[in-house]
Design a protein around this motif. Sequence first.
Motif, PDB file in Angstrom:
ATOM      1  N   GLU A 232     -19.010  10.900 -10.181  1.00  0.00           N
ATOM      2  CA  GLU A 232     -20.223  10.117  -9.955  1.00  0.00           C
ATOM      3  C   GLU A 232     -21.439  11.017  -9.773  1.00  0.00           C
ATOM      4  OE1 GLU A 232     -18.740   6.101  -7.683  1.00  0.00           O
ATOM      5  OE2 GLU A 232     -18.489   8.018  -6.619  1.00  0.00           O
TER       6      GLU A 232
ATOM      7  N   ALA B 209     -24.748  11.201 -12.261  1.00  0.00           N
ATOM      8  CA  ALA B 209     -26.100  11.004 -11.737  1.00  0.00           C
ATOM      9  C   ALA B 209     -26.998  12.188 -12.086  1.00  0.00           C
ATOM     10  CB  ALA B 209     -26.058  10.795 -10.230  1.00  0.00           C
TER      11      ALA B 209
ATOM     12  N   ARG C 248     -27.988  12.023 -15.747  1.00  0.00           N
ATOM     13  CA  ARG C 248     -29.048  11.043 -15.974  1.00  0.00           C
ATOM     14  C   ARG C 248     -30.401  11.606 -15.539  1.00  0.00           C
ATOM     15  NH1 ARG C 248     -25.064   7.544 -13.829  1.00  0.00           N
ATOM     16  NH2 ARG C 248     -26.103   7.556 -11.792  1.00  0.00           N
TER      17      ARG C 248
ATOM     18  N   ALA D  49     -30.256   8.496  -6.318  1.00  0.00           N
ATOM     19  CA  ALA D  49     -29.530   7.945  -7.460  1.00  0.00           C
ATOM     20  C   ALA D  49     -28.138   7.462  -7.080  1.00  0.00           C
ATOM     21  CB  ALA D  49     -29.443   8.988  -8.578  1.00  0.00           C
ATOM     22  N   LEU D  50     -27.628   7.913  -5.937  1.00  0.00           N
ATOM     23  CA  LEU D  50     -26.266   7.582  -5.525  1.00  0.00           C
ATOM     24  C   LEU D  50     -26.249   6.679  -4.288  1.00  0.00           C
ATOM     25  CD1 LEU D  50     -24.671  11.085  -6.085  1.00  0.00           C
ATOM     26  CD2 LEU D  50     -24.156   9.008  -7.373  1.00  0.00           C
TER      27      LEU D  50
END
Length: 307
Positions: free
Chosen positions: A118, A122, A125, A148-149
């Motif tokens: 994950e 992120a 991105r 973002a997380l």
Amino acid sequence: MPLCYILPVANQSNNRPVLRFAPSPTGHLHLGHALSAFENERWAAATGGRLLLRIEDIDTTRCRPEFVAALLEDLAWLDLSFEPWPRRQSEHFDLYREALDRLAGMGLLYRSYASRTEIAAAIDRADHPRDPGITRDPDGTPLYPRAALAAADDPAKRGPTEPFAFRLDMTAALAKAAVLVPPLFWREQASPQEAGFEAIPAAPERWGDVVLARKEFPASYHLAVVVDDALQGITHVVRGRDLYHATGLHRLLQTLLGLPEPIYHHHGLILGPDGEKLSKSARSTSLRVLRADGVTPAQIRGMAGIV
């Protein structure tokens, strides 16, 4: 006994400097370790200080008893003497937990549940070619993209048994430190013969929201090292240049926890043929191999640049 009560007593050492050599038993010692041990020996001798040995074995998955035995044998072969007895990090998990609890009590920690997959997604991105240049820490690792997380780190969406990391809320930590001791810096001493030092501005924000502990590990290197230095009364931290930038983060943690501030000296590194520092992960030639090849302790000192 609470950590805050232990520290002032442990830091008293009859006004003698206190230094430490602190290897991690995740492999065999190499020439770079020898250089750091020799430098600590040199500083202790020049200042009339005490020299301690610390076994940084907090990583119970990679540190092994045979590596501890091997490093003790290597240090004895090099004729390096330390005060008894070596401190073992694995015997003091409760103290690291106490320090962690103090930071949590100040509202400076949060749980990060995001997996490596994950986190990588992120970062990808955020580092899209249309918006390049994601910020990285001094080791080259991308900073944790907390915003973002946010969904992935929501405790309400995670089960009670899922793994997590305790991360330092860097923004909150910097704000707290600014109230305590602005500005934040460390003292860098060029040699044991010089009385003065250079004030180096600390920049802990370069590390972002660093991991200070995981569910399965009671403390990261950064947290454990500042707690141990305080409890052992370390007055001079002599270590490699590869940890130069980490000192800013360590000064932040010392400030937040109310721990004493050592003087620092970051010595040069021994580089391999590829221009990179020697390391166990790169399988750099160990002292044990050099000894088996007939190299003497005196020659090791010469190879490390110690005269």
